[in-house]
Write an enzyme that holds these catalytic residues in place. Structure first.
Site, PDB file in Angstrom:
ATOM      1  N   THR A  89     -29.860  -7.245 -10.508  1.00  0.00           N
ATOM      2  CA  THR A  89     -29.698  -5.801 -10.343  1.00  0.00           C
ATOM      3  C   THR A  89     -29.672  -5.077 -11.690  1.00  0.00           C
ATOM      4  O   THR A  89     -29.291  -5.664 -12.710  1.00  0.00           O
ATOM      5  CB  THR A  89     -28.375  -5.525  -9.593  1.00  0.00           C
ATOM      6  OG1 THR A  89     -28.018  -4.159  -9.731  1.00  0.00           O
ATOM      7  CG2 THR A  89     -27.229  -6.365 -10.128  1.00  0.00           C
TER       8      THR A  89
ATOM      9  N   TYR B 211     -18.547  -7.154  -8.921  1.00  0.00           N
ATOM     10  CA  TYR B 211     -19.928  -7.323  -8.410  1.00  0.00           C
ATOM     11  C   TYR B 211     -20.914  -7.455  -9.571  1.00  0.00           C
ATOM     12  O   TYR B 211     -21.769  -8.353  -9.576  1.00  0.00           O
ATOM     13  CB  TYR B 211     -20.298  -6.123  -7.527  1.00  0.00           C
ATOM     14  CG  TYR B 211     -21.774  -6.059  -7.196  1.00  0.00           C
ATOM     15  CD1 TYR B 211     -22.311  -6.844  -6.191  1.00  0.00           C
ATOM     16  CD2 TYR B 211     -22.629  -5.221  -7.908  1.00  0.00           C
ATOM     17  CE1 TYR B 211     -23.671  -6.795  -5.899  1.00  0.00           C
ATOM     18  CE2 TYR B 211     -23.986  -5.166  -7.629  1.00  0.00           C
ATOM     19  CZ  TYR B 211     -24.496  -5.954  -6.620  1.00  0.00           C
ATOM     20  OH  TYR B 211     -25.834  -5.911  -6.344  1.00  0.00           O
TER      21      TYR B 211
HETATM   22  N1  NAD Z   1     -31.670  -3.035  -1.847  1.00  0.00           N
HETATM   23  C1  NAD Z   1     -31.610  -2.732  -3.133  1.00  0.00           C
HETATM   24  O1  NAD Z   1     -31.843  -1.583  -3.512  1.00  0.00           O
HETATM   25  C2  NAD Z   1     -31.260  -3.803  -4.149  1.00  0.00           C
HETATM   26  C3  NAD Z   1     -31.202  -3.433  -5.504  1.00  0.00           C
HETATM   27  C4  NAD Z   1     -30.886  -4.416  -6.459  1.00  0.00           C
HETATM   28  C5  NAD Z   1     -30.654  -5.729  -6.066  1.00  0.00           C
HETATM   29  N2  NAD Z   1     -30.698  -6.062  -4.739  1.00  0.00           N
HETATM   30  C6  NAD Z   1     -30.460  -7.481  -4.363  1.00  0.00           C
HETATM   31  O2  NAD Z   1     -31.476  -7.897  -3.469  1.00  0.00           O
HETATM   32  C7  NAD Z   1     -30.946  -8.847  -2.544  1.00  0.00           C
HETATM   33  C8  NAD Z   1     -31.278  -8.422  -1.133  1.00  0.00           C
HETATM   34  O3  NAD Z   1     -30.701  -7.143  -0.894  1.00  0.00           O
HETATM   35  P1  NAD Z   1     -30.910  -6.353   0.471  1.00  0.00           P
HETATM   36  O4  NAD Z   1     -30.991  -4.919   0.148  1.00  0.00           O
HETATM   37  O5  NAD Z   1     -31.980  -6.986   1.279  1.00  0.00           O
HETATM   38  O6  NAD Z   1     -29.491  -6.601   1.137  1.00  0.00           O
HETATM   39  P2  NAD Z   1     -29.100  -7.002   2.627  1.00  0.00           P
HETATM   40  O7  NAD Z   1     -27.616  -6.862   2.733  1.00  0.00           O
HETATM   41  O8  NAD Z   1     -29.960  -6.269   3.603  1.00  0.00           O
HETATM   42  O9  NAD Z   1     -29.498  -8.567   2.677  1.00  0.00           O
HETATM   43  C9  NAD Z   1     -28.640  -9.589   2.225  1.00  0.00           C
HETATM   44  C10 NAD Z   1     -28.626 -10.685   3.273  1.00  0.00           C
HETATM   45  O10 NAD Z   1     -27.789 -11.753   2.821  1.00  0.00           O
HETATM   46  C11 NAD Z   1     -27.006 -12.225   3.924  1.00  0.00           C
HETATM   47  N3  NAD Z   1     -25.780 -12.829   3.386  1.00  0.00           N
HETATM   48  C12 NAD Z   1     -24.702 -12.171   2.874  1.00  0.00           C
HETATM   49  N4  NAD Z   1     -23.769 -13.077   2.487  1.00  0.00           N
HETATM   50  C13 NAD Z   1     -24.295 -14.313   2.747  1.00  0.00           C
HETATM   51  C14 NAD Z   1     -23.805 -15.637   2.571  1.00  0.00           C
HETATM   52  N5  NAD Z   1     -22.585 -15.877   2.052  1.00  0.00           N
HETATM   53  N6  NAD Z   1     -24.593 -16.675   2.941  1.00  0.00           N
HETATM   54  C15 NAD Z   1     -25.830 -16.454   3.483  1.00  0.00           C
HETATM   55  N7  NAD Z   1     -26.321 -15.209   3.701  1.00  0.00           N
HETATM   56  C16 NAD Z   1     -25.570 -14.157   3.325  1.00  0.00           C
HETATM   57  C17 NAD Z   1     -26.751 -10.980   4.761  1.00  0.00           C
HETATM   58  O11 NAD Z   1     -26.440 -11.316   6.121  1.00  0.00           O
HETATM   59  C18 NAD Z   1     -28.065 -10.225   4.626  1.00  0.00           C
HETATM   60  O12 NAD Z   1     -28.960 -10.562   5.665  1.00  0.00           O
HETATM   61  C19 NAD Z   1     -29.470  -8.961  -2.859  1.00  0.00           C
HETATM   62  O13 NAD Z   1     -29.294 -10.097  -3.685  1.00  0.00           O
HETATM   63  C20 NAD Z   1     -29.154  -7.699  -3.638  1.00  0.00           C
HETATM   64  O14 NAD Z   1     -28.078  -7.889  -4.533  1.00  0.00           O
HETATM   65  C21 NAD Z   1     -30.997  -5.137  -3.780  1.00  0.00           C
END
Ligand code: NAD
Length: 371
Positions: A134, A177
């Protein structure tokens, strides 16, 4: 093309967190090209069962799921063993939750990533890994001089204004975080260095698009549109002039595929990934774009700034562009229109949006503040 297993079948691509917003979009692209996909997800985030159901209905047996937790090293090992490539997205994504439960946040984000890395290291031929970090690893950017211009903030430094924040920016982890994701980011880079694991880190800005269950704390573009469709007022924390570069998830999926393709030359590298200087928007500007789309400006109110809110973050994506030729193709108005269409189509009645809306508090607790 993925390698075949002993039985002659094509080995699946493993996506941890594969039922989440980004995972679902990547899975759909891979599955649509005939590539089998193995999802690994604890379904911790409320709403993601809908994504899973949709992937199964759309792609049938080509998609498989292991419902398990990344903290379970043995389950992770079994999943990685079967995989031709790995995308590690599973995460605790909430700053808020990390503040109330830093140990749980650490276990999922840092320890969970270490479990994935160790599972990869144990393979004779380690499958290549893309990890989603991130922009929060760069901290609050408090030293960046800003000025107000119309509906936005912009850096006083013209070169920063033109190119955005590059990977040479010093790391500065804020919040539990920020620390847990930053730790994972550094472990992934170090496993490439120390053990030669093929791996790439994406330090991502705001991603938006279909299959995103946006809330006030996470997925703000989707959240704004959902509120507008529900005819509910939107709260802007601060003065609404804070600027982000936003990236359509379809462009992000292109970048993931390019990262895997260029793994041999780019392994061990971290890349800033976002919409870049051409796709920036302030909160107030987004409301104006939404009024073009919806026919009227959604109601909103202002509230106090939230702790740690960056007034400006724009990614310099030049390093990834030079390495792979990638650049975002989808403009902000076009991406917004795609997301709007998905939100409207995915609610057969008002129920779906209402569920997302009334579940916001729950969702916020579980999924929170990746802004
Ligand atoms: N969406 C954004 O703008 C953004 C920006 C920067 C980084 N990210 C990173 O991208 C990745 C995906 O983000 P996203 O937006 O799809 O989020 P999201 O919450 O939609 O997806 C995360 C998934 O991980 C699963 N999960 C959570 N804890 C878990 C565990 N302990 N074991 C197994 N599964 C678990 C959740 O059920 C969910 O389906 C993350 O690592 C997030 O930090 C996202």
């Amino acid at each position: 093309m993925s390698p075949k297993s002993m039985s002659g079948h094509r080995k699946p691509v493993l996506i941890t967190g594969g039922s989440g917003f980004i995972g679902t979009n990547l899975a759909h692209r891979l599955l649509s090209s005939g590539q089998p996909v193995l999802l690994f997800d604890s379904l911790a985030r409320p709403g993601v069962e809908q994504n899973l159901r949709w992937l199964r209905d759309t792609h049938g047996k080509l998609v498989d799921i292991i419902v398990a937790d990344v903290r379970d090293a043995e389950a992770v090992r079994r999943a990685v063993q079967a995989a031709s490539q790995v995308y590690h997205f599973a995460a605790q994504v909430a700053v808020t939750t990390s503040l109330t439960d830093p140990i749980d946040d650490f276990e999922v984000n840092a320890r969970g990533t270490l479990n994935v890395l160790e599972a990869i290291r144990a393979q004779g031929t380690p499958p290549p890994l893309v990890f989603t970090s991130t922009n929060k690893v760069y901290g609050a950017l408090e030293d960046v001089g800003l000025r107000r211009r119309n509906l936005r903030y912009e850096p006083t430094d013209p070169s920063l204004r033109q190119t955005g924040v590059s990977e040479s920016r010093p790391l500065d982890f804020h919040s539990p975080y920020g620390c847990s994701k930053g730790t994972a980011d550094q472990y992934v880079l170090d496993y490439a260095r120390s053990y030669g694991l093929p791996s790439i880190v994406f330090r991502m800005s705001c991603i938006y698009g279909a299959h995103q269950f946006g809330t006030e704390d996470q997925g703000w573009v989707a959240h704004f549109l959902i509120r507008a469709l529900e005819r509910r007022s939107i709260t802007l924390y601060g003065d609404g002039r804070q600027v982000r570069d936003i990236l359509s998830v379809d462009d992000l999926v292109d970048a993931f595929l390019l990262a895997q393709e260029h793994m041999p030359s780019e392994s061990g590298q971290a890349f800033n990934i976002g919409g870049g200087p051409e796709n920036t928007v302030s909160l107030l500007e987004l409301l104006d774009l939404m009024s073009d789309l919806l026919g009227s400006k959604p109601p909103y109110e202002l509230a106090e700034w939230r702790t740690g809110d960056q007034r400006y973050y724009v990614s310099d994506t030049g390093k990834f562009q030079r390495a792979t030729g990638w650049r975002p193709r989808i403009t902000v108005p076009e991406g917004l229109e795609r997301l709007h269409r998905w939100l409207v189509d995915s609610r057969p009645n008002d129920g779906v949006i209402a569920t997302i809306g009334t579940g916001a508090a729950r969702t916020r607790k579980a999924a929170g503040a990746e802004r």
